[in-house]
Design an enzyme around this catalytic site. Structure first.
Site, PDB file in Angstrom:
ATOM      1  N   GLU A   1       0.903  -1.143   0.000  1.00 30.31           N
ATOM      2  CA  GLU A   1       0.000   0.000   0.000  1.00 30.31           C
ATOM      3  C   GLU A   1       0.947   1.198   0.000  1.00 30.31           C
ATOM      4  OE1 GLU A   1      -3.210   0.342  -0.243  1.00 30.31           O
ATOM      5  OE2 GLU A   1      -3.757  -1.776  -0.209  1.00 30.31           O
TER       6      GLU A   1
ATOM      7  N   ASN B   1       0.827   7.744   0.901  1.00 28.10           N
ATOM      8  CA  ASN B   1       0.850   8.371   2.228  1.00 28.10           C
ATOM      9  C   ASN B   1      -0.524   8.868   2.676  1.00 28.10           C
ATOM     10  OD1 ASN B   1       3.557   8.572   3.545  1.00 28.10           O
ATOM     11  ND2 ASN B   1       4.100   9.250   1.491  1.00 28.10           N
TER      12      ASN B   1
ATOM     13  N   THR C   1      11.804   2.552   0.247  1.00 31.68           N
ATOM     14  CA  THR C   1      11.650   3.969  -0.094  1.00 31.68           C
ATOM     15  C   THR C   1      12.604   4.840   0.715  1.00 31.68           C
ATOM     16  OG1 THR C   1      10.117   5.835   0.105  1.00 31.68           O
ATOM     17  CG2 THR C   1       9.743   4.000   1.592  1.00 31.68           C
ATOM     18  N   ASP C   2      12.928   6.010   0.171  1.00 33.83           N
ATOM     19  CA  ASP C   2      13.765   6.969   0.918  1.00 33.83           C
ATOM     20  C   ASP C   2      13.031   7.534   2.128  1.00 33.83           C
ATOM     21  OD1 ASP C   2      11.928   8.573  -0.456  1.00 33.83           O
ATOM     22  OD2 ASP C   2      13.434   9.824  -1.440  1.00 33.83           O
ATOM     23  N   GLU C   3      11.693   7.353   2.161  1.00 37.18           N
ATOM     24  CA  GLU C   3      10.911   7.937   3.259  1.00 37.18           C
ATOM     25  C   GLU C   3      11.229   7.309   4.612  1.00 37.18           C
ATOM     26  OE1 GLU C   3       6.790   8.490   2.712  1.00 37.18           O
ATOM     27  OE2 GLU C   3       6.984   9.016   0.610  1.00 37.18           O
TER      28      GLU C   3
ATOM     29  N   TYR D   1       2.507   5.034   6.414  1.00 42.55           N
ATOM     30  CA  TYR D   1       3.126   4.347   5.269  1.00 42.55           C
ATOM     31  C   TYR D   1       4.629   4.140   5.480  1.00 42.55           C
ATOM     32  CZ  TYR D   1       5.545   4.031   0.791  1.00 42.55           C
ATOM     33  OH  TYR D   1       6.413   3.661  -0.207  1.00 42.55           O
TER      34      TYR D   1
ATOM     35  N   LYS E   1       7.058   0.700   5.923  1.00 43.76           N
ATOM     36  CA  LYS E   1       8.165   0.359   5.019  1.00 43.76           C
ATOM     37  C   LYS E   1       9.442   0.183   5.847  1.00 43.76           C
ATOM     38  CE  LYS E   1       8.089   0.018   1.120  1.00 43.76           C
ATOM     39  NZ  LYS E   1       7.730  -1.110   0.214  1.00 43.76           N
TER      40      LYS E   1
HETATM   41  P1  NAD Z   1       1.318   1.055  -6.471  1.00 44.29           P
HETATM   42  O1  NAD Z   1       0.391   1.425  -5.382  1.00 44.29           O
HETATM   43  O2  NAD Z   1       1.175   1.699  -7.805  1.00 44.29           O
HETATM   44  O3  NAD Z   1       1.243  -0.526  -6.730  1.00 44.29           O
HETATM   45  C1  NAD Z   1       1.189  -1.449  -5.690  1.00 44.29           C
HETATM   46  C2  NAD Z   1       0.780  -2.793  -6.281  1.00 44.29           C
HETATM   47  O4  NAD Z   1       0.775  -3.763  -5.215  1.00 44.29           O
HETATM   48  C3  NAD Z   1      -0.623  -2.803  -6.902  1.00 44.29           C
HETATM   49  O5  NAD Z   1      -0.601  -3.481  -8.132  1.00 44.29           O
HETATM   50  C4  NAD Z   1      -1.462  -3.565  -5.879  1.00 44.29           C
HETATM   51  O6  NAD Z   1      -2.551  -4.250  -6.462  1.00 44.29           O
HETATM   52  C5  NAD Z   1      -0.422  -4.502  -5.295  1.00 44.29           C
HETATM   53  N1  NAD Z   1      -0.774  -4.964  -3.932  1.00 44.29           N
HETATM   54  C6  NAD Z   1      -1.167  -4.191  -2.882  1.00 44.29           C
HETATM   55  N2  NAD Z   1      -1.415  -4.968  -1.813  1.00 44.29           N
HETATM   56  C7  NAD Z   1      -1.157  -6.250  -2.176  1.00 44.29           C
HETATM   57  C8  NAD Z   1      -1.218  -7.502  -1.515  1.00 44.29           C
HETATM   58  N3  NAD Z   1      -1.597  -7.598  -0.224  1.00 44.29           N
HETATM   59  N4  NAD Z   1      -0.875  -8.610  -2.202  1.00 44.29           N
HETATM   60  C9  NAD Z   1      -0.493  -8.541  -3.506  1.00 44.29           C
HETATM   61  N5  NAD Z   1      -0.438  -7.382  -4.191  1.00 44.29           N
HETATM   62  C10 NAD Z   1      -0.767  -6.259  -3.532  1.00 44.29           C
HETATM   63  O7  NAD Z   1       2.767   1.267  -5.869  1.00 44.29           O
HETATM   64  P2  NAD Z   1       4.117   1.796  -6.573  1.00 44.29           P
HETATM   65  O8  NAD Z   1       4.131   3.268  -6.536  1.00 44.29           O
HETATM   66  O9  NAD Z   1       4.296   1.075  -7.840  1.00 44.29           O
HETATM   67  O10 NAD Z   1       5.184   1.272  -5.511  1.00 44.29           O
HETATM   68  C11 NAD Z   1       5.747  -0.027  -5.620  1.00 44.29           C
HETATM   69  C12 NAD Z   1       6.782  -0.214  -4.535  1.00 44.29           C
HETATM   70  O11 NAD Z   1       7.804   0.780  -4.651  1.00 44.29           O
HETATM   71  C13 NAD Z   1       6.225  -0.065  -3.115  1.00 44.29           C
HETATM   72  O12 NAD Z   1       6.850  -1.036  -2.304  1.00 44.29           O
HETATM   73  C14 NAD Z   1       6.646   1.338  -2.701  1.00 44.29           C
HETATM   74  O13 NAD Z   1       6.807   1.396  -1.302  1.00 44.29           O
HETATM   75  C15 NAD Z   1       7.972   1.477  -3.423  1.00 44.29           C
HETATM   76  N6  NAD Z   1       8.394   2.836  -3.781  1.00 44.29           N
HETATM   77  C16 NAD Z   1       7.549   3.653  -4.480  1.00 44.29           C
HETATM   78  C17 NAD Z   1       8.004   4.902  -4.904  1.00 44.29           C
HETATM   79  C18 NAD Z   1       7.132   5.829  -5.711  1.00 44.29           C
HETATM   80  O14 NAD Z   1       7.556   6.950  -6.025  1.00 44.29           O
HETATM   81  N7  NAD Z   1       5.930   5.442  -6.113  1.00 44.29           N
HETATM   82  C19 NAD Z   1       9.315   5.320  -4.583  1.00 44.29           C
HETATM   83  C20 NAD Z   1      10.136   4.448  -3.841  1.00 44.29           C
HETATM   84  C21 NAD Z   1       9.665   3.211  -3.455  1.00 44.29           C
HETATM   85  O1  DAU Z   2       9.864   9.169  -1.824  1.00 42.63           O
HETATM   86  C1  DAU Z   2       9.313   7.979  -2.267  1.00 42.63           C
HETATM   87  C2  DAU Z   2       7.812   7.968  -2.053  1.00 42.63           C
HETATM   88  O2  DAU Z   2       7.257   8.841  -3.031  1.00 42.63           O
HETATM   89  C3  DAU Z   2       7.204   6.582  -2.163  1.00 42.63           C
HETATM   90  O3  DAU Z   2       7.688   5.771  -1.120  1.00 42.63           O
HETATM   91  C4  DAU Z   2       5.672   6.635  -2.119  1.00 42.63           C
HETATM   92  O4  DAU Z   2       5.143   5.346  -2.367  1.00 42.63           O
HETATM   93  C5  DAU Z   2       5.192   7.595  -3.192  1.00 42.63           C
HETATM   94  O5  DAU Z   2       3.788   7.733  -3.120  1.00 42.63           O
HETATM   95  C6  DAU Z   2       5.854   8.965  -3.025  1.00 42.63           C
HETATM   96  O6  DAU Z   2       5.410   9.587  -1.790  1.00 42.63           O
HETATM   97  P1  DAU Z   2       5.054  11.148  -1.724  1.00 42.63           P
HETATM   98  O7  DAU Z   2       4.171  11.343  -0.566  1.00 42.63           O
HETATM   99  O8  DAU Z   2       6.272  11.976  -1.858  1.00 42.63           O
HETATM  100  O9  DAU Z   2       4.245  11.273  -3.145  1.00 42.63           O
HETATM  101  P2  DAU Z   2       2.878  12.004  -3.540  1.00 42.63           P
HETATM  102  O10 DAU Z   2       2.761  11.853  -5.023  1.00 42.63           O
HETATM  103  O11 DAU Z   2       1.738  11.590  -2.707  1.00 42.63           O
HETATM  104  O12 DAU Z   2       3.187  13.532  -3.221  1.00 42.63           O
HETATM  105  C7  DAU Z   2       4.340  14.192  -3.732  1.00 42.63           C
HETATM  106  C8  DAU Z   2       4.392  15.595  -3.110  1.00 42.63           C
HETATM  107  O13 DAU Z   2       3.311  16.380  -3.647  1.00 42.63           O
HETATM  108  C9  DAU Z   2       4.208  15.605  -1.612  1.00 42.63           C
HETATM  109  O14 DAU Z   2       5.035  16.627  -1.070  1.00 42.63           O
HETATM  110  C10 DAU Z   2       2.742  15.951  -1.414  1.00 42.63           C
HETATM  111  C11 DAU Z   2       2.458  16.854  -2.588  1.00 42.63           C
HETATM  112  N1  DAU Z   2       1.074  16.822  -3.157  1.00 42.63           N
HETATM  113  C12 DAU Z   2       0.516  15.612  -3.438  1.00 42.63           C
HETATM  114  C13 DAU Z   2      -0.714  15.526  -4.026  1.00 42.63           C
HETATM  115  C14 DAU Z   2      -1.351  14.191  -4.340  1.00 42.63           C
HETATM  116  C15 DAU Z   2       0.416  18.016  -3.462  1.00 42.63           C
HETATM  117  O15 DAU Z   2       0.950  19.134  -3.217  1.00 42.63           O
HETATM  118  N2  DAU Z   2      -0.795  17.938  -4.060  1.00 42.63           N
HETATM  119  C16 DAU Z   2      -1.413  16.748  -4.349  1.00 42.63           C
HETATM  120  O16 DAU Z   2      -2.513  16.770  -4.908  1.00 42.63           O
END
Ligand code: NAD
Ligand code: DAU
Length: 333
Positions: free
Chosen positions: A82, A85, A122-124, A149, A153
């Site tokens: 999931e 955030n 994640t860097d978070e 979140y 992680k």
């Molecule tokens: P996303 O939300 O787009 O995709 C998550 C996927 O996991 C979905 O396909 C969902 O159906 C599946 N999933 C959720 N719960 C599940 C469960 N219980 N069993 C099986 N599948 C399940 O996420 P994303 O943005 O692609 O992130 C993928 C990974 O990368 C995560 O671990 C996230 O923490 C990490 N990450 C994301 C970012 C980012 O910028 N999005 C950056 C750094 C790390």
């Molecule tokens: O740093 C890695 C992380 O980046 C991942 O681990 C997470 O899975 C991914 O969702 C992302 O987290 P953020 O919280 O940084 O991403 P988000 O896209 O939700 O938001 C990016 C920034 O933009 C954050 O500072 C919040 C802001 N924001 C977000 C939304 C959705 C807005 O200002 N307006 C918005 O509508």
């Protein structure tokens, strides 16, 4: 490593990884295990040749299913989570279950079947930095997560480390910064603003807009994960980033300009509780030890291609738009 399980392979980064491997690594078979939550979409894998992919709809917390899949695999790359955030703040329960219990379930199967495991984090987990802090996150930065979140992680990273040390599981971890590119759910910052503009809704900026994120194109994340999976040292953590620090208002203004809108054509909305100020990655270890470097170094070009992708693929996101915006509206965002 011919048979690789990809958890969360129907989500944003996981599906981009599947496409990247299918294109660049012949001879590898991928089994995607994905629950198809609101964030997963089977259509994200369209175009991957049938002989390269087995799709299994299921939960990473389902120990029997996971055991069966691991008994026939060489490696697992674990993306499923999931990942949002704001959702984790509204309802942490599924976040704790999938991110912590799910990772535990996979680690137990990796231990039993001696499967090479790569954990996507994640860097978070490192918390945040002040805007004027010259420091960036490194592999040695102490863990200080802020949100439900990021705390889950962090917990999952700790489980991986313990399973390596106690049970000798062959695992690595990578902590990446904010990804952008195709197939990202429209709840996230960049696609939300693009699809708002296409829909005639004003973009929404949290707080004062000065929060900084360190953007990397998702294809560069994929190539880094592949290098770590192939050549990373067991037990090690690698930070993945592409020197892409930008404030949210800077990114929003770039989107507005690329889409032909005025610079102030957006709304300020309620800030995210506990909102992390700045993320910044120092990826020198990955570059030095594994020779990785990003290809997408021109953010303006990557952003324009991403905007074009959402314009060209309205069918892909349109169905989720109303519910996504209704959820934000209920939160004052
Ligand atoms: P996303 O939300 O787009 O995709 C998550 C996927 O996991 C979905 O396909 C969902 O159906 C599946 N999933 C959720 N719960 C599940 C469960 N219980 N069993 C099986 N599948 C399940 O996420 P994303 O943005 O692609 O992130 C993928 C990974 O990368 C995560 O671990 C996230 O923490 C990490 N990450 C994301 C970012 C980012 O910028 N999005 C950056 C750094 C790390
Ligand atoms: O740093 C890695 C992380 O980046 C991942 O681990 C997470 O899975 C991914 O969702 C992302 O987290 P953020 O919280 O940084 O991403 P988000 O896209 O939700 O938001 C990016 C920034 O933009 C954050 O500072 C919040 C802001 N924001 C977000 C939304 C959705 C807005 O200002 N307006 C918005 O509508």
């Amino acid at each position: 490593m011919k048979r690789i399980i990809v958890t969360g392979g129907a989500g944003f980064i996981g599906s981009n990884f599947v496409h990247w491997v299918a294109e660049h690594q012949p001879g590898v078979h991928l089994t995607v295990l994905d629950k198809l939550t609101y964030a997963g979409n089977r259509a994200n894998l369209a175009g991957v040749p049938d002989e390269r992919l087995t799709f299994v709809e299921g939960d990473i917390c389902d120990a029997a299913l996971v055991d069966e899949l691991f008994s026939a695999a060489d490696a697992c790359v674990h993306f499923a989570a999931e990942s949002h955030n704001d959702n984790s703040i509204a309802d942490p329960s599924p976040v704790v279950r999938t991110n912590v219990e799910g990772t535990f379930t996979l680690l137990e199967a990796a231990r039993k079947h001696d499967v090479r495991f790569h954990h996507i984090s994640t860097d978070e987990v490192y918390g945040d930095l002040a805007l004027d802090d010259p420091a960036r996150f490194t592999e040695e930065t102490p863990y200080r997560p802020s949100s439900p979140y990021s705390s889950t992680k962090a917990a999952s990273d700790m489980l991986v480390r313990a399973w390596v040390r106690t049970y000798g599981v062959r695992a690595t971890i990578s902590n990446c910064s904010n990804n952008y590119g195709p197939y990202q759910h429209i709840e996230k910052f960049i696609p939300r603003q693009i699809t708002n503009i296409v829909s005639g809704i004003r973009p929404k900026l949290y707080g004062d807009g000065k929060n900084v994120r360190d953007w990397i194109h998702t294809e560069d994340h994929s190539s880094a994960v592949w290098e770590i999976l192939m050549r990373g040292e067991i037990g090690e953590t690698y930070l993945i980033g592409a020197d892409g620090e930008r404030s949210n208002i800077e990114v929003l203004r770039a989107i507005l300009s690329e889409m032909g809108c005025a610079a102030d054509d957006f709304d300020w909305v309620r800030d995210r509780p506990g909102h992390d100020r700045r993320y910044a990655i120092d990826s020198s270890k990955l570059r030095r030890e594994l020779g990785w470097s990003p290809v997408h170094t021109d953010f303006a070009e990557g952003l324009a291609a991403t905007i074009a992708w959402y314009r060209d693929n309205e069918d892909w996101w349109r169905g989720a738009k109303e519910a996504t915006e209704a959820k934000y509206a209920a939160q004052g965002q």
